[in-house]
Write a protein that holds these residues in place. Structure first.
Motif, PDB file in Angstrom:
ATOM      1  N   ARG A 151     -13.463  21.430  10.134  1.00  0.00           N
ATOM      2  CA  ARG A 151     -13.097  22.757  10.640  1.00  0.00           C
ATOM      3  C   ARG A 151     -13.372  22.892  12.131  1.00  0.00           C
ATOM      4  NH1 ARG A 151     -14.841  26.975   5.741  1.00  0.00           N
ATOM      5  NH2 ARG A 151     -13.573  25.969   4.122  1.00  0.00           N
ATOM      6  N   VAL A 152     -13.011  21.833  12.853  1.00  0.00           N
ATOM      7  CA  VAL A 152     -13.089  21.855  14.308  1.00  0.00           C
ATOM      8  C   VAL A 152     -11.769  21.314  14.834  1.00  0.00           C
ATOM      9  CG1 VAL A 152     -15.598  21.531  14.325  1.00  0.00           C
ATOM     10  CG2 VAL A 152     -14.084  19.531  14.464  1.00  0.00           C
ATOM     11  N   GLY A 153     -11.541  21.504  16.120  1.00  0.00           N
ATOM     12  CA  GLY A 153     -10.351  20.946  16.735  1.00  0.00           C
ATOM     13  C   GLY A 153     -10.491  19.444  16.887  1.00  0.00           C
ATOM     14  N   VAL A 154      -9.365  18.731  16.884  1.00  0.00           N
ATOM     15  CA  VAL A 154      -9.423  17.282  17.016  1.00  0.00           C
ATOM     16  C   VAL A 154     -10.017  16.896  18.359  1.00  0.00           C
ATOM     17  CG1 VAL A 154      -7.109  16.998  18.004  1.00  0.00           C
ATOM     18  CG2 VAL A 154      -8.113  15.151  16.612  1.00  0.00           C
ATOM     19  N   GLY A 155      -9.864  17.769  19.358  1.00  0.00           N
ATOM     20  CA  GLY A 155     -10.467  17.504  20.660  1.00  0.00           C
ATOM     21  C   GLY A 155     -11.979  17.446  20.581  1.00  0.00           C
ATOM     22  N   THR A 156     -12.561  18.265  19.717  1.00  0.00           N
ATOM     23  CA  THR A 156     -14.015  18.247  19.522  1.00  0.00           C
ATOM     24  C   THR A 156     -14.456  16.912  18.967  1.00  0.00           C
ATOM     25  OG1 THR A 156     -14.093  20.633  19.155  1.00  0.00           O
ATOM     26  CG2 THR A 156     -15.932  19.339  18.309  1.00  0.00           C
ATOM     27  N   VAL A 157     -13.687  16.363  18.037  1.00  0.00           N
ATOM     28  CA  VAL A 157     -14.022  15.057  17.464  1.00  0.00           C
ATOM     29  C   VAL A 157     -13.975  13.989  18.550  1.00  0.00           C
ATOM     30  CG1 VAL A 157     -13.404  13.323  15.749  1.00  0.00           C
ATOM     31  CG2 VAL A 157     -13.098  15.752  15.228  1.00  0.00           C
ATOM     32  N   TYR A 158     -12.924  14.016  19.370  1.00  0.00           N
ATOM     33  CA  TYR A 158     -12.781  12.995  20.407  1.00  0.00           C
ATOM     34  C   TYR A 158     -13.800  13.155  21.528  1.00  0.00           C
ATOM     35  CZ  TYR A 158      -8.570  10.811  18.563  1.00  0.00           C
ATOM     36  OH  TYR A 158      -7.696  10.102  17.790  1.00  0.00           O
ATOM     37  N   ARG A 159     -14.323  14.353  21.737  1.00  0.00           N
ATOM     38  CA  ARG A 159     -15.376  14.505  22.736  1.00  0.00           C
ATOM     39  C   ARG A 159     -16.652  13.800  22.295  1.00  0.00           C
ATOM     40  NH1 ARG A 159     -13.135  19.627  23.637  1.00  0.00           N
ATOM     41  NH2 ARG A 159     -14.473  20.628  22.069  1.00  0.00           N
ATOM     42  N   ARG A 160     -16.898  13.783  20.999  1.00  0.00           N
ATOM     43  CA  ARG A 160     -18.071  13.092  20.468  1.00  0.00           C
ATOM     44  C   ARG A 160     -17.823  11.607  20.280  1.00  0.00           C
ATOM     45  NH1 ARG A 160     -22.903  15.388  21.161  1.00  0.00           N
ATOM     46  NH2 ARG A 160     -22.793  17.614  20.741  1.00  0.00           N
ATOM     47  N   PHE A 161     -16.614  11.258  19.868  1.00  0.00           N
ATOM     48  CA  PHE A 161     -16.269   9.873  19.575  1.00  0.00           C
ATOM     49  C   PHE A 161     -14.964   9.554  20.310  1.00  0.00           C
ATOM     50  CE2 PHE A 161     -18.671  11.634  16.052  1.00  0.00           C
ATOM     51  CZ  PHE A 161     -19.697  10.707  15.935  1.00  0.00           C
ATOM     52  N   PRO A 162     -15.050   8.875  21.455  1.00  0.00           N
ATOM     53  CA  PRO A 162     -13.881   8.651  22.319  1.00  0.00           C
ATOM     54  C   PRO A 162     -12.704   7.971  21.641  1.00  0.00           C
ATOM     55  CG  PRO A 162     -15.904   8.071  23.469  1.00  0.00           C
ATOM     56  CD  PRO A 162     -16.280   8.324  22.042  1.00  0.00           C
ATOM     57  N   SER A 163     -12.945   7.251  20.555  1.00  0.00           N
ATOM     58  CA  SER A 163     -11.857   6.624  19.815  1.00  0.00           C
ATOM     59  C   SER A 163     -12.214   6.612  18.339  1.00  0.00           C
ATOM     60  CB  SER A 163     -11.600   5.189  20.301  1.00  0.00           C
ATOM     61  OG  SER A 163     -12.606   4.316  19.831  1.00  0.00           O
ATOM     62  N   LYS A 164     -11.228   6.389  17.511  1.00  0.00           N
ATOM     63  CA  LYS A 164     -11.480   6.320  16.076  1.00  0.00           C
ATOM     64  C   LYS A 164     -12.385   5.131  15.744  1.00  0.00           C
ATOM     65  CE  LYS A 164      -9.274   5.687  11.612  1.00  0.00           C
ATOM     66  NZ  LYS A 164      -8.014   5.469  10.896  1.00  0.00           N
ATOM     67  N   ASP A 165     -12.224   4.018  16.481  1.00  0.00           N
ATOM     68  CA  ASP A 165     -13.066   2.853  16.240  1.00  0.00           C
ATOM     69  C   ASP A 165     -14.548   3.195  16.367  1.00  0.00           C
ATOM     70  OD1 ASP A 165     -11.005   1.147  15.714  1.00  0.00           O
ATOM     71  OD2 ASP A 165     -10.919   0.281  17.712  1.00  0.00           O
ATOM     72  N   VAL A 166     -14.880   4.049  17.327  1.00  0.00           N
ATOM     73  CA  VAL A 166     -16.275   4.422  17.543  1.00  0.00           C
ATOM     74  C   VAL A 166     -16.803   5.220  16.348  1.00  0.00           C
ATOM     75  CG1 VAL A 166     -17.853   5.742  19.008  1.00  0.00           C
ATOM     76  CG2 VAL A 166     -16.041   4.376  20.049  1.00  0.00           C
ATOM     77  N   LEU A 167     -16.004   6.146  15.840  1.00  0.00           N
ATOM     78  CA  LEU A 167     -16.412   6.944  14.692  1.00  0.00           C
ATOM     79  C   LEU A 167     -16.548   6.062  13.449  1.00  0.00           C
ATOM     80  CD1 LEU A 167     -17.056   9.590  13.265  1.00  0.00           C
ATOM     81  CD2 LEU A 167     -14.586  10.008  13.062  1.00  0.00           C
ATOM     82  N   VAL A 168     -15.595   5.179  13.235  1.00  0.00           N
ATOM     83  CA  VAL A 168     -15.646   4.277  12.091  1.00  0.00           C
ATOM     84  C   VAL A 168     -16.901   3.422  12.146  1.00  0.00           C
ATOM     85  CG1 VAL A 168     -14.583   2.217  11.085  1.00  0.00           C
ATOM     86  CG2 VAL A 168     -13.171   4.210  11.609  1.00  0.00           C
ATOM     87  N   ARG A 169     -17.202   2.908  13.323  1.00  0.00           N
ATOM     88  CA  ARG A 169     -18.389   2.058  13.441  1.00  0.00           C
ATOM     89  C   ARG A 169     -19.651   2.857  13.160  1.00  0.00           C
ATOM     90  NH1 ARG A 169     -19.601  -2.807  17.602  1.00  0.00           N
ATOM     91  NH2 ARG A 169     -21.773  -3.135  17.057  1.00  0.00           N
ATOM     92  N   ARG A 170     -19.707   4.095  13.625  1.00  0.00           N
ATOM     93  CA  ARG A 170     -20.890   4.925  13.367  1.00  0.00           C
ATOM     94  C   ARG A 170     -21.105   5.106  11.863  1.00  0.00           C
ATOM     95  NH1 ARG A 170     -23.735   9.167  16.002  1.00  0.00           N
ATOM     96  NH2 ARG A 170     -25.182  10.067  14.482  1.00  0.00           N
ATOM     97  N   ILE A 171     -20.041   5.458  11.147  1.00  0.00           N
ATOM     98  CA  ILE A 171     -20.152   5.677   9.707  1.00  0.00           C
ATOM     99  C   ILE A 171     -20.491   4.372   8.992  1.00  0.00           C
ATOM    100  CG2 ILE A 171     -18.918   6.382   7.638  1.00  0.00           C
ATOM    101  CD1 ILE A 171     -19.599   8.674   9.538  1.00  0.00           C
ATOM    102  N   ALA A 172     -19.833   3.280   9.394  1.00  0.00           N
ATOM    103  CA  ALA A 172     -20.070   1.988   8.746  1.00  0.00           C
ATOM    104  C   ALA A 172     -21.505   1.517   8.962  1.00  0.00           C
ATOM    105  CB  ALA A 172     -19.085   0.946   9.283  1.00  0.00           C
ATOM    106  N   GLU A 173     -22.034   1.713  10.156  1.00  0.00           N
ATOM    107  CA  GLU A 173     -23.406   1.292  10.429  1.00  0.00           C
ATOM    108  C   GLU A 173     -24.400   2.111   9.616  1.00  0.00           C
ATOM    109  OE1 GLU A 173     -24.095   1.427  14.616  1.00  0.00           O
ATOM    110  OE2 GLU A 173     -23.001  -0.438  14.994  1.00  0.00           O
TER     111      GLU A 173
END
Length: 254
Positions: A74-96
């Motif tokens: 329930r946030v804007g996609v821009g908010t997600v990208y401000r925290r995680f510059p790319s999807k790869d970064v978010l995936v790695r965070r969750i995977a780790e």
């Protein structure tokens, strides 16, 4: 799952909130009053994004788009990208985080169960019940296959079950395992080592089939964690499937 390690170092500070606030100007007390709520909101948004990412990737696999994560949070996609510059970064965070959780579960089983088979089965039951298999990083299985190919015969290309792209499609997708290069940086090597101890203990005790490898054990975790819309049905299906798989792992008298 392709993860670009070059993004991670730059994203670590972003994901933890470091450097998120710009330099304050004007009166110090007034600035503090203005920035404190922003820091709280930023931390809350980060928690929402991480929770949503676990849910979305758990249901749809790591191929799910960032827009789905933002919608669930329930946030804007821009908010997600401000925290995680790319999807790869978010995936790695969750995977780790998932790899670390599996490692802790394996260590707990090793430390609290004296019987080798009880330790292995406890690890599997705990991991499956927690839904760990739905977020198991593909490189975990790839690394396990590389490490156990000599002991367990030809493993072939490691493949990890992914969740349905659409729950109603009825199709279970498979994605090829990726290279485990750099795996130790995300704790994969530690996970494989600890699970390897569980496997070796059970095998030495004669309670585990001699051809079962670390990769096989992790594949059980990935397989026995289906994603179903009803939580009770999901728990029942996971428990039943795991019982069957455990029976297949146990050695039998000749």
């Amino acid at each position: 799952m392709h993860v670009q390690g070059t993004h991670w170092s730059s994203a670590a500070a972003v994901a933890t909130g470091g450097g998120a606030m710009s330099a304050a100007t004007g009166n110090g007390r007034a600035d503090a009053a203005r920035t404190t709520p922003l820091r709280v909101d930023a931390q809350r948004n980060l928690e929402h994004v991480l929770r949503a990412a676990r849910e979305v990737f758990g249901e749809l696999g790591y191929g799910a788009p960032m827009e789905d994560v933002a919608r669930r949070a329930r946030v804007g996609v821009g908010t997600v990208y401000r925290r995680f510059p790319s999807k790869d970064v978010l995936v790695r965070r969750i995977a780790e985080e998932e790899t670390a959780r599996l490692t802790e579960q394996a260590r707990t089983a090793l430390g609290q169960e004296e019987e080798p088979w009880s330790a292995l089965s406890r690890f599997l039951r705990t991991s499956v019940a927690s839904g760990a298999g739905r977020l198991l990083p593909p490189q975990v299985l790839a690394g396990a296959a590389q490490g156990s190919a000599g002991a367990a015969g030809s493993v072939g290309e490691a493949r990890v079950p992914q969740q349905r792209a659409q729950p109603e499609s009825g199709e279970l997708r498979l994605v090829p395992g990726v290279s485990a290069g750099g795996a130790d940086d995300s704790g994969v090597g530690v996970l494989l080592e600890v699970v390897g101890q569980l496997v070796e203990r059970a095998r030495t005790a004669g309670e585990l089939r001699p051809d079962v490898s670390v990769g096989d054990v992790l594949l059980v975790i990935a397989t026995a964690a289906p994603s179903l819309p009803d939580a009770a049905q999901q728990a029942a299906a996971s428990a039943r499937l795991l019982d069957i798989l455990l029976e297949g792992l146990r050695s039998r008298p000749a």
